[in-house]
Write a protein that holds these residues in place. Structure first.
Motif, PDB file in Angstrom:
ATOM      1  N   ASN A 183      51.881  46.884  29.132  1.00  0.00           N
ATOM      2  CA  ASN A 183      53.304  47.217  29.195  1.00  0.00           C
ATOM      3  C   ASN A 183      53.769  47.638  27.807  1.00  0.00           C
ATOM      4  OD1 ASN A 183      55.913  47.469  30.315  1.00  0.00           O
ATOM      5  ND2 ASN A 183      56.469  45.419  29.620  1.00  0.00           N
ATOM      6  N   THR A 184      53.128  48.673  27.292  1.00  0.00           N
ATOM      7  CA  THR A 184      53.478  49.175  25.959  1.00  0.00           C
ATOM      8  C   THR A 184      54.119  50.555  26.081  1.00  0.00           C
ATOM      9  OG1 THR A 184      51.294  50.183  25.688  1.00  0.00           O
ATOM     10  CG2 THR A 184      51.593  47.964  24.834  1.00  0.00           C
ATOM     11  N   THR A 185      54.893  50.903  25.080  1.00  0.00           N
ATOM     12  CA  THR A 185      55.411  52.266  25.004  1.00  0.00           C
ATOM     13  C   THR A 185      54.247  53.186  24.681  1.00  0.00           C
ATOM     14  OG1 THR A 185      57.561  51.499  24.217  1.00  0.00           O
ATOM     15  CG2 THR A 185      57.002  53.811  23.820  1.00  0.00           C
ATOM     16  N   LEU A 186      54.020  54.167  25.533  1.00  0.00           N
ATOM     17  CA  LEU A 186      52.845  55.017  25.388  1.00  0.00           C
ATOM     18  C   LEU A 186      53.261  56.355  24.793  1.00  0.00           C
ATOM     19  CD1 LEU A 186      49.879  54.521  26.004  1.00  0.00           C
ATOM     20  CD2 LEU A 186      50.182  55.710  28.165  1.00  0.00           C
ATOM     21  N   TYR A 187      52.920  56.549  23.530  1.00  0.00           N
ATOM     22  CA  TYR A 187      53.256  57.805  22.860  1.00  0.00           C
ATOM     23  C   TYR A 187      52.223  58.888  23.154  1.00  0.00           C
ATOM     24  CZ  TYR A 187      56.390  54.686  20.348  1.00  0.00           C
ATOM     25  OH  TYR A 187      57.359  53.767  20.038  1.00  0.00           O
ATOM     26  N   ASN A 188      51.011  58.457  23.457  1.00  0.00           N
ATOM     27  CA  ASN A 188      49.930  59.372  23.824  1.00  0.00           C
ATOM     28  C   ASN A 188      49.005  58.658  24.806  1.00  0.00           C
ATOM     29  OD1 ASN A 188      50.117  61.687  21.637  1.00  0.00           O
ATOM     30  ND2 ASN A 188      50.286  59.764  20.525  1.00  0.00           N
ATOM     31  N   SER A 189      48.418  59.425  25.704  1.00  0.00           N
ATOM     32  CA  SER A 189      47.320  58.898  26.508  1.00  0.00           C
ATOM     33  C   SER A 189      46.028  59.262  25.786  1.00  0.00           C
ATOM     34  CB  SER A 189      47.330  59.499  27.915  1.00  0.00           C
ATOM     35  OG  SER A 189      48.449  59.055  28.648  1.00  0.00           O
ATOM     36  N   ILE A 190      45.065  58.342  25.801  1.00  0.00           N
ATOM     37  CA  ILE A 190      43.845  58.517  25.022  1.00  0.00           C
ATOM     38  C   ILE A 190      42.637  58.432  25.954  1.00  0.00           C
ATOM     39  CG2 ILE A 190      42.427  57.550  23.164  1.00  0.00           C
ATOM     40  CD1 ILE A 190      45.037  56.374  21.990  1.00  0.00           C
ATOM     41  N   TYR A 191      41.741  59.388  25.830  1.00  0.00           N
ATOM     42  CA  TYR A 191      40.508  59.416  26.613  1.00  0.00           C
ATOM     43  C   TYR A 191      39.365  59.627  25.618  1.00  0.00           C
ATOM     44  CZ  TYR A 191      44.003  60.355  30.180  1.00  0.00           C
ATOM     45  OH  TYR A 191      45.131  60.280  30.992  1.00  0.00           O
ATOM     46  N   ARG A 192      38.560  58.587  25.401  1.00  0.00           N
ATOM     47  CA  ARG A 192      37.506  58.660  24.385  1.00  0.00           C
ATOM     48  C   ARG A 192      36.137  58.412  24.983  1.00  0.00           C
ATOM     49  NH1 ARG A 192      34.569  55.374  20.719  1.00  0.00           N
ATOM     50  NH2 ARG A 192      35.414  53.452  21.614  1.00  0.00           N
ATOM     51  N   ALA A 193      35.190  59.223  24.589  1.00  0.00           N
ATOM     52  CA  ALA A 193      33.784  59.022  24.940  1.00  0.00           C
ATOM     53  C   ALA A 193      32.986  59.117  23.647  1.00  0.00           C
ATOM     54  CB  ALA A 193      33.317  60.063  25.946  1.00  0.00           C
ATOM     55  N   ASP A 194      32.582  57.961  23.127  1.00  0.00           N
ATOM     56  CA  ASP A 194      31.906  57.899  21.833  1.00  0.00           C
ATOM     57  C   ASP A 194      32.765  58.567  20.758  1.00  0.00           C
ATOM     58  OD1 ASP A 194      29.868  56.582  23.141  1.00  0.00           O
ATOM     59  OD2 ASP A 194      28.640  58.375  23.402  1.00  0.00           O
ATOM     60  N   ASN A 195      32.304  59.652  20.166  1.00  0.00           N
ATOM     61  CA  ASN A 195      33.037  60.288  19.069  1.00  0.00           C
ATOM     62  C   ASN A 195      33.967  61.413  19.510  1.00  0.00           C
ATOM     63  OD1 ASN A 195      31.933  58.603  17.152  1.00  0.00           O
ATOM     64  ND2 ASN A 195      30.256  59.993  16.648  1.00  0.00           N
ATOM     65  N   GLU A 196      34.018  61.703  20.797  1.00  0.00           N
ATOM     66  CA  GLU A 196      34.906  62.748  21.306  1.00  0.00           C
ATOM     67  C   GLU A 196      36.161  62.101  21.917  1.00  0.00           C
ATOM     68  OE1 GLU A 196      34.662  66.061  21.136  1.00  0.00           O
ATOM     69  OE2 GLU A 196      32.767  65.956  20.033  1.00  0.00           O
ATOM     70  N   ILE A 197      37.321  62.623  21.543  1.00  0.00           N
ATOM     71  CA  ILE A 197      38.585  62.035  21.996  1.00  0.00           C
ATOM     72  C   ILE A 197      39.505  63.135  22.517  1.00  0.00           C
ATOM     73  CG2 ILE A 197      40.540  60.562  21.384  1.00  0.00           C
ATOM     74  CD1 ILE A 197      38.988  59.649  18.946  1.00  0.00           C
ATOM     75  N   MET A 198      40.067  62.923  23.696  1.00  0.00           N
ATOM     76  CA  MET A 198      41.084  63.812  24.248  1.00  0.00           C
ATOM     77  C   MET A 198      42.418  63.075  24.152  1.00  0.00           C
ATOM     78  SD  MET A 198      39.571  66.669  25.626  1.00  0.00           S
ATOM     79  CE  MET A 198      39.900  67.230  27.293  1.00  0.00           C
ATOM     80  N   ILE A 199      43.399  63.709  23.520  1.00  0.00           N
ATOM     81  CA  ILE A 199      44.714  63.126  23.325  1.00  0.00           C
ATOM     82  C   ILE A 199      45.729  63.895  24.153  1.00  0.00           C
ATOM     83  CG2 ILE A 199      46.466  62.447  21.645  1.00  0.00           C
ATOM     84  CD1 ILE A 199      43.734  61.144  21.183  1.00  0.00           C
ATOM     85  N   ASN A 200      46.293  63.238  25.171  1.00  0.00           N
ATOM     86  CA  ASN A 200      47.371  63.834  25.957  1.00  0.00           C
ATOM     87  C   ASN A 200      48.697  63.369  25.348  1.00  0.00           C
ATOM     88  OD1 ASN A 200      48.370  63.685  29.500  1.00  0.00           O
ATOM     89  ND2 ASN A 200      49.045  65.032  27.876  1.00  0.00           N
ATOM     90  N   MET A 201      49.338  64.255  24.603  1.00  0.00           N
ATOM     91  CA  MET A 201      50.588  63.889  23.951  1.00  0.00           C
ATOM     92  C   MET A 201      51.700  63.724  24.979  1.00  0.00           C
ATOM     93  SD  MET A 201      50.470  66.249  20.518  1.00  0.00           S
ATOM     94  CE  MET A 201      50.130  67.776  21.389  1.00  0.00           C
ATOM     95  N   HIS A 202      52.651  62.844  24.677  1.00  0.00           N
ATOM     96  CA  HIS A 202      53.798  62.644  25.559  1.00  0.00           C
ATOM     97  C   HIS A 202      55.043  63.182  24.878  1.00  0.00           C
ATOM     98  CE1 HIS A 202      51.514  60.494  28.518  1.00  0.00           C
ATOM     99  NE2 HIS A 202      51.061  59.647  27.615  1.00  0.00           N
TER     100      HIS A 202
END
Length: 244
Positions: A183-202
């Motif tokens: 239940n946190t304020t989510l400024y970005n959604s984060i999808y990480r696989a090892d060293n690769e990260i996808m950032i879905n900005m809000h």
């Protein structure tokens, strides 16, 4: 002599037993960390989140971002104007290429639920020994309700989160996949696989599917990636395990 970690944890009232419980490690491991043994990078980030400190302050010679590197300007390896324009193949490559860890931080990420191939990729990686951690929104939390008003102008997001949780309850039965709610304020959604990260900005007033997505490589952008990795850990250690 105790490591500075001990004082940092005491300052926020977190006990050794609680650290062991939150990080799912043996209490003796926590004692070794406090005695001076350097944790693995993943645990550095989690401990820093619990202690409300930067990992680089606690372990200046072995930060969570890896060996010290001269600061330099970096750029994302890919950028998409809207999450809805990220090809399904890009998500599949992200998760299928994981060899050690997959982390997902979102409210609902219903697009994962809508793609059976992505679900199968997560299960396949877990079976291969990859640690999969998924933190989704608490459907009864006030942050979800607020996001519903900000992004959707109504309560539609709560239904989407409920649907996502129903699916992830099933996925979470696979050994290696752990699902928690936050239940946190989510400024970005984060999808990480090892060293690769996808950032879905809000973006205020914009549904997540219409907001931009950046792709980062932690080897090329260690300091930037570390910010998001640490953010995930801070949410994860305070999230609640999803009940079945």
């Amino acid at each position: 002599m105790e490591h500075p970690l001990a004082d940092a944890l005491r300052s926020v009232g977190v006990s050794k037993v609680e650290v062991a419980h939150r990080l799912s490690v043996d209490p003796k491991t926590v004692e070794r960390w406090i005695a001076g043994r350097t944790p693995y990078p993943r645990h550095q980030r989690a401990l820093a989140g619990l202690a409300r400190r930067d990992a680089s302050d606690l372990w200046p010679n072995a930060t969570a971002a890896g060996p010290h590197r001269r600061r330099r300007a970096t750029a994302p390896s890919a950028a998409y104007p809207h999450r809805s324009e990220v090809p399904t193949d890009a998500w599949l490559r992200l998760f299928r290429n994981a060899r050690a860890e997959i982390d997902v931080l979102a409210y609902g990420c219903l697009f994962v639920v809508d793609e059976p191939e992505i679900q199968l990729a997560l299960v396949d990686r877990a079976k291969a020994g990859v640690t999969v951690r998924v933190a989704l929104g608490d459907q009864s939390g006030d942050r979800i309700r607020a996001r519903g008003v900000e992004e959707w102008g109504g309560r539609g997001i709560e239904t989407r989160v409920r649907t996502a949780l129903a699916t992830f309850r099933i996925l979470g039965r696979q050994q290696g996949i752990e699902v928690r709610t936050h239940n946190t304020t989510l400024y970005n959604s984060i999808y990480r696989a090892d060293n690769e990260i996808m950032i879905n900005m809000h973006v205020f007033g914009t549904p997540a599917a219409d907001a931009p997505v950046l792709r980062l490589n932690a080897d090329l952008s260690p300091e930037t990636a570390s910010v998001y990795q640490t953010s995930f850990e801070r949410v994860w250690v305070n999230a609640r395990r999803l009940t079945w």
